[in-house]
Design a protein around this motif. Sequence first.
Motif, PDB file in Angstrom:
ATOM      1  N   MET A   1       0.819  -1.038  -0.031  1.00  0.00           N
ATOM      2  CA  MET A   1       0.082   0.092   0.008  1.00  0.00           C
ATOM      3  C   MET A   1       1.045   1.140   0.003  1.00  0.00           C
ATOM      4  SD  MET A   1      -2.969   1.010   2.823  1.00  0.00           S
ATOM      5  CE  MET A   1      -3.725  -0.511   2.620  1.00  0.00           C
ATOM      6  N   ASN A   2       0.604   2.250  -0.844  1.00  0.00           N
ATOM      7  CA  ASN A   2       1.470   3.337  -1.268  1.00  0.00           C
ATOM      8  C   ASN A   2       1.067   4.198  -0.078  1.00  0.00           C
ATOM      9  OD1 ASN A   2       3.413   5.053  -1.823  1.00  0.00           O
ATOM     10  ND2 ASN A   2       2.130   5.302  -3.996  1.00  0.00           N
ATOM     11  N   GLY A   3       1.883   4.429   0.977  1.00  0.00           N
ATOM     12  CA  GLY A   3       1.500   5.624   1.990  1.00  0.00           C
ATOM     13  C   GLY A   3       2.524   5.833   3.069  1.00  0.00           C
ATOM     14  N   TYR A   4       2.000   6.775   3.937  1.00  0.00           N
ATOM     15  CA  TYR A   4       2.861   7.085   4.986  1.00  0.00           C
ATOM     16  C   TYR A   4       2.370   6.857   6.100  1.00  0.00           C
ATOM     17  CZ  TYR A   4       6.096   9.945   8.086  1.00  0.00           C
ATOM     18  OH  TYR A   4       7.001  10.294   8.942  1.00  0.00           O
ATOM     19  N   ASN A   5       3.007   5.955   6.999  1.00  0.00           N
ATOM     20  CA  ASN A   5       2.215   5.237   8.415  1.00  0.00           C
ATOM     21  C   ASN A   5       2.683   6.320   9.582  1.00  0.00           C
ATOM     22  OD1 ASN A   5       2.885   3.245   6.428  1.00  0.00           O
ATOM     23  ND2 ASN A   5       1.748   1.853   7.863  1.00  0.00           N
ATOM     24  N   PHE A   6       1.896   6.674  10.195  1.00  0.00           N
ATOM     25  CA  PHE A   6       1.827   7.343  11.588  1.00  0.00           C
ATOM     26  C   PHE A   6       0.632   6.966  12.503  1.00  0.00           C
ATOM     27  CE2 PHE A   6      -0.857   9.706   8.933  1.00  0.00           C
ATOM     28  CZ  PHE A   6      -1.625  10.455   9.730  1.00  0.00           C
ATOM     29  N   THR A   7       1.075   7.763  13.877  1.00  0.00           N
ATOM     30  CA  THR A   7      -0.340   7.453  14.721  1.00  0.00           C
ATOM     31  C   THR A   7      -0.927   8.773  15.045  1.00  0.00           C
ATOM     32  OG1 THR A   7       1.244   7.538  16.646  1.00  0.00           O
ATOM     33  CG2 THR A   7       0.619   5.397  15.539  1.00  0.00           C
ATOM     34  N   LEU A  16      -2.460   7.935   2.613  1.00  0.00           N
ATOM     35  CA  LEU A  16      -2.387   7.324   1.352  1.00  0.00           C
ATOM     36  C   LEU A  16      -2.052   8.435   0.186  1.00  0.00           C
ATOM     37  CD1 LEU A  16      -5.629   4.856   0.924  1.00  0.00           C
ATOM     38  CD2 LEU A  16      -3.306   4.577   1.944  1.00  0.00           C
ATOM     39  N   ALA A  17      -1.323   7.907  -0.816  1.00  0.00           N
ATOM     40  CA  ALA A  17      -0.736   8.962  -1.891  1.00  0.00           C
ATOM     41  C   ALA A  17      -1.772   9.673  -2.694  1.00  0.00           C
ATOM     42  CB  ALA A  17      -0.133   8.117  -2.915  1.00  0.00           C
ATOM     43  N   SER A  18      -2.927   9.185  -2.716  1.00  0.00           N
ATOM     44  CA  SER A  18      -4.325   9.739  -3.079  1.00  0.00           C
ATOM     45  C   SER A  18      -4.911  10.749  -2.337  1.00  0.00           C
ATOM     46  CB  SER A  18      -5.395   8.657  -3.341  1.00  0.00           C
ATOM     47  OG  SER A  18      -5.954   8.275  -1.941  1.00  0.00           O
TER      48      SER A  18
END
Length: 220
Positions: A1-7, A16-18
């Motif tokens: 999944m193309n994205g940046y993970n954080f909390t 997500l990239a979108s």
Amino acid sequence: MNGYNFTLAGVELVALASGALFAPSKSWLCVSDLHLGKSERRARIGDPPLPPYETRDTLTRLEVDLKTTRATTVICLGDSFDDALAAQALPDEEKLWIAAMQAGRRWVWIEGNHDPGPLELGGAHMNELPLPPLTFRHIAQSGQSGEVSGHYHPKVTLRPRGRPVTRPAFLVDSDRIIMPAYGTYTGGLRSSDPILSTLMRPEALAILTGPVPQAVPMPR
């Protein structure tokens, strides 16, 4: 999944990239400021016309995100349509498209400042949605923690190799997320605008959308 993970507030999230926000452990997908029907509204009020393809483009990207994430709850974070009449003017084919995406899912329309929520379409219609420890609403409220909001359409300009590149961006700190606009024809407010600098903590990040989501200190 193309994205940046954080909390945020202990909830694992993916930007997500979108421009959509996904919570894998909750199966929530959140999108903000779709502004569907913007070309129809501009034509109706006599503004210079835009090609009438933005609704299909926005729904196509949303459908891809739903297939990728398999989200079971969808939260549309306000200004889903450019105004209430734009929702009514949506072609039947596109209403059926939305209905097909809603099938088998919880779907929540949050009220925005442009529209009261498309009342003739399926799903729940709410002023805000508390899903502790997070709260989803259209416009950020100062002092709130665990808040996910939209409205401002934040964008960030970087200058790699001296060439400016501007992208919609998530603004993220330990209290809140301000979502980028998901709609194809939406503009944006620079992250350096005083209202965003006031809302976001000094350590806030900007997560730029695009082919590879990129996190940078929020430009001020």
